[in-house]
Enzyme design. Structure first.
Site, PDB file in Angstrom:
ATOM      1  N   ASP A  68      24.041  35.118  62.430  1.00 43.82           N
ATOM      2  CA  ASP A  68      23.116  34.216  63.118  1.00 43.82           C
ATOM      3  C   ASP A  68      21.902  33.983  62.223  1.00 43.82           C
ATOM      4  O   ASP A  68      21.165  34.922  61.897  1.00 43.82           O
ATOM      5  CB  ASP A  68      22.697  34.887  64.442  1.00 43.82           C
ATOM      6  CG  ASP A  68      21.794  34.006  65.277  1.00 43.82           C
ATOM      7  OD1 ASP A  68      21.182  33.062  64.723  1.00 43.82           O
ATOM      8  OD2 ASP A  68      21.684  34.278  66.477  1.00 43.82           O
ATOM      9  N   TYR A 153      14.890  20.345  72.759  1.00 41.04           N
ATOM     10  CA  TYR A 153      15.649  19.698  71.675  1.00 41.04           C
ATOM     11  C   TYR A 153      14.745  18.699  70.946  1.00 41.04           C
ATOM     12  O   TYR A 153      14.639  18.712  69.722  1.00 41.04           O
ATOM     13  CB  TYR A 153      16.921  19.027  72.213  1.00 41.04           C
ATOM     14  CG  TYR A 153      17.881  18.675  71.092  1.00 41.04           C
ATOM     15  CD1 TYR A 153      18.633  19.658  70.454  1.00 41.04           C
ATOM     16  CD2 TYR A 153      18.000  17.367  70.635  1.00 41.04           C
ATOM     17  CE1 TYR A 153      19.486  19.347  69.392  1.00 41.04           C
ATOM     18  CE2 TYR A 153      18.853  17.049  69.586  1.00 41.04           C
ATOM     19  CZ  TYR A 153      19.598  18.041  68.971  1.00 41.04           C
ATOM     20  OH  TYR A 153      20.431  17.725  67.912  1.00 41.04           O
ATOM     21  N   LYS A 157      13.335  19.240  67.024  1.00 45.38           N
ATOM     22  CA  LYS A 157      13.676  18.319  65.930  1.00 45.38           C
ATOM     23  C   LYS A 157      12.420  17.648  65.364  1.00 45.38           C
ATOM     24  O   LYS A 157      12.348  17.370  64.159  1.00 45.38           O
ATOM     25  CB  LYS A 157      14.696  17.281  66.410  1.00 45.38           C
ATOM     26  CG  LYS A 157      16.076  17.869  66.714  1.00 45.38           C
ATOM     27  CD  LYS A 157      16.668  18.597  65.517  1.00 45.38           C
ATOM     28  CE  LYS A 157      18.127  18.996  65.696  1.00 45.38           C
ATOM     29  NZ  LYS A 157      18.638  19.828  64.576  1.00 45.38           N
ATOM     30  N   THR A 187      31.050  14.910  65.729  1.00 46.46           N
ATOM     31  CA  THR A 187      31.345  16.308  65.403  1.00 46.46           C
ATOM     32  C   THR A 187      31.839  16.983  66.683  1.00 46.46           C
ATOM     33  O   THR A 187      31.714  16.414  67.772  1.00 46.46           O
ATOM     34  CB  THR A 187      30.082  17.037  64.879  1.00 46.46           C
ATOM     35  OG1 THR A 187      29.152  17.146  65.954  1.00 46.46           O
ATOM     36  CG2 THR A 187      29.440  16.305  63.712  1.00 46.46           C
TER      37      THR A 187
HETATM   38  N1  NAD Z   1      26.329  15.602  66.181  1.00 51.08           N
HETATM   39  C1  NAD Z   1      25.248  14.837  66.348  1.00 51.08           C
HETATM   40  O1  NAD Z   1      25.317  13.742  66.957  1.00 51.08           O
HETATM   41  C2  NAD Z   1      23.898  15.275  65.811  1.00 51.08           C
HETATM   42  C3  NAD Z   1      22.827  14.373  65.911  1.00 51.08           C
HETATM   43  C4  NAD Z   1      21.589  14.744  65.404  1.00 51.08           C
HETATM   44  C5  NAD Z   1      21.421  15.986  64.817  1.00 51.08           C
HETATM   45  N2  NAD Z   1      22.463  16.859  64.747  1.00 51.08           N
HETATM   46  C6  NAD Z   1      22.212  18.159  64.134  1.00 51.08           C
HETATM   47  O2  NAD Z   1      23.141  18.415  63.099  1.00 51.08           O
HETATM   48  C7  NAD Z   1      23.278  19.816  62.928  1.00 51.08           C
HETATM   49  C8  NAD Z   1      24.755  20.169  62.851  1.00 51.08           C
HETATM   50  O3  NAD Z   1      25.352  19.796  64.086  1.00 51.08           O
HETATM   51  P1  NAD Z   1      26.885  19.336  64.216  1.00 51.08           P
HETATM   52  O4  NAD Z   1      26.875  18.102  65.031  1.00 51.08           O
HETATM   53  O5  NAD Z   1      27.560  19.337  62.887  1.00 51.08           O
HETATM   54  O6  NAD Z   1      27.422  20.500  65.172  1.00 51.08           O
HETATM   55  P2  NAD Z   1      28.669  21.469  65.151  1.00 51.08           P
HETATM   56  O7  NAD Z   1      28.598  22.174  66.441  1.00 51.08           O
HETATM   57  O8  NAD Z   1      29.915  20.753  64.746  1.00 51.08           O
HETATM   58  O9  NAD Z   1      28.321  22.495  63.967  1.00 51.08           O
HETATM   59  C9  NAD Z   1      27.219  23.347  64.016  1.00 51.08           C
HETATM   60  C10 NAD Z   1      27.600  24.653  63.337  1.00 51.08           C
HETATM   61  O10 NAD Z   1      26.412  25.451  63.264  1.00 51.08           O
HETATM   62  C11 NAD Z   1      26.725  26.774  63.630  1.00 51.08           C
HETATM   63  N3  NAD Z   1      25.521  27.431  64.141  1.00 51.08           N
HETATM   64  C12 NAD Z   1      24.810  27.064  65.226  1.00 51.08           C
HETATM   65  N4  NAD Z   1      23.771  27.910  65.381  1.00 51.08           N
HETATM   66  C13 NAD Z   1      23.832  28.813  64.377  1.00 51.08           C
HETATM   67  C14 NAD Z   1      23.050  29.932  64.011  1.00 51.08           C
HETATM   68  N5  NAD Z   1      21.975  30.290  64.724  1.00 51.08           N
HETATM   69  N6  NAD Z   1      23.407  30.651  62.905  1.00 51.08           N
HETATM   70  C15 NAD Z   1      24.488  30.287  62.186  1.00 51.08           C
HETATM   71  N7  NAD Z   1      25.265  29.234  62.492  1.00 51.08           N
HETATM   72  C16 NAD Z   1      24.949  28.511  63.566  1.00 51.08           C
HETATM   73  C17 NAD Z   1      27.828  26.629  64.688  1.00 51.08           C
HETATM   74  O11 NAD Z   1      28.582  27.829  64.822  1.00 51.08           O
HETATM   75  C18 NAD Z   1      28.642  25.464  64.137  1.00 51.08           C
HETATM   76  O12 NAD Z   1      29.677  25.902  63.293  1.00 51.08           O
HETATM   77  C19 NAD Z   1      22.517  20.467  64.081  1.00 51.08           C
HETATM   78  O13 NAD Z   1      21.239  20.890  63.625  1.00 51.08           O
HETATM   79  C20 NAD Z   1      22.378  19.330  65.078  1.00 51.08           C
HETATM   80  O14 NAD Z   1      21.258  19.487  65.928  1.00 51.08           O
HETATM   81  C21 NAD Z   1      23.711  16.528  65.214  1.00 51.08           C
END
Ligand code: NAD
Length: 247
Positions: A68, A153, A157, A187
């Site tokens: 984590d 959230y 951000k 994702t």
């Molecule tokens: N998907 C979207 O639409 C979107 C939009 C804006 C921002 N984001 C941001 O993009 C980033 C990645 O998100 P994603 O969509 O690829 O999600 P995802 O759930 O596919 O991947 C996120 C990964 O991060 C890991 N993770 C989460 N918390 C953790 C921690 N404390 N320590 C270690 N690993 C951790 C999870 O296990 C997962 O494998 C995030 O910060 C999310 O807020 C995503």
């Protein structure tokens, strides 16, 4: 299609958090395809193993940290082992963050989302950075351009961008800092969203009429980290298909 040339030197090291899924996995695979060695971090073992497997199958070098990123001991030991195994880390992608659906209280969520990025960035900065070091945070259009229903959230951000601007203004002698802001990105955490009534309504307001792919975001991250962006410091880069200009 041949790989784009971002100007990275083969063998340089990139550390990516949340590399076991989605945007982080794409960044890890694209970075490896650029010849970078990848230190991939995630708390999900199966996801992390799969990312590492894909990198190795394509002939890349990968080091993994299962844990984590909001735990300071994980961060301290992770940086140490990444450097021992791969060498100094030039590029950092602070990408991991909880989903807006996670059942977290406000203060705990900010500690995890923003505090972990600061802890890792400080540990990385203190680890002996090579010249030309750069860091990118995965922020969001949420909080910065649109307000989400979930209070923490948006706050986290936007808080991340505040931290990026601090770093860009005061730590540029050590490294460049920028933020990428995904819009709706396809994702696992948004699985089924595009097909839902709400998803359809959002898609209608996105001029490009589709969600981002994880590679759309990862390519922007790699660009901001790369030598091609050597004069870009402190920017907030929406990668949202034009969604927010229609708001
Ligand atoms: N998907 C979207 O639409 C979107 C939009 C804006 C921002 N984001 C941001 O993009 C980033 C990645 O998100 P994603 O969509 O690829 O999600 P995802 O759930 O596919 O991947 C996120 C990964 O991060 C890991 N993770 C989460 N918390 C953790 C921690 N404390 N320590 C270690 N690993 C951790 C999870 O296990 C997962 O494998 C995030 O910060 C999310 O807020 C995503």
């Amino acid at each position: 299609m041949s790989e784009p040339n971002f100007g990275f030197r083969p063998g340089e090291v990139i550390l990516i958090t949340g590399a076991g899924s989605g945007i982080g996995r794409s960044a890890a695979l694209l970075a490896s395809a650029q010849g970078l060695q990848v230190s991939a971090w995630d708390l999900n073992e199966a996801g992390l193993d799969e990312t590492a497997r894909q990198i190795r199958v394509s002939g890349g070098e990968v080091h993994t940290v299962l844990g984590d990123v909001s735990a300071p001991d994980v961060v301290a030991q992770g940086i140490e082992s990444a450097i021992a195994e791969l060498g100094p880390v030039r590029y950092l992608h602070n990408n991991a963050g909880p989903s807006a659906g996670a059942p977290l209280g406000f203060e705990e969520a900010l500690r995890i989302s923003v505090g972990s990025v600061r802890t890792l960035t400080e540990a990385w900065a203190g680890s002996g950075l090579p010249k030309g070091a750069a860091m990118v945070v995965t922020s969001s259009v949420a909080g910065n351009l649109v307000g989400t229903e979930v209070d923490w959230y948006s706050a986290s951000k936007a808080g991340l961008m505040g931290y990026v601007r601090h770093l860009a203004a005061h730590r540029a002698a050590e490294f460049r800092s920028n933020g990428v802001a995904p819009g709706m990105t396809d994702t696992p955490r948004l699985q089924g969203f595009a097909e839902s009534a709400r998803g359809q309504a959002v898609l209608e307001r996105i001029p490009l009429r589709r969600m981002a792919s994880p590679d759309d975001i990862a390519n922007a991250v790699l660009f901001l980290l790369s030598p091609l962006a050597s004069y870009i410091n402190g920017v907030f880069l929406p990668v949202d298909g034009g969604w927010t200009v229609t708001q």
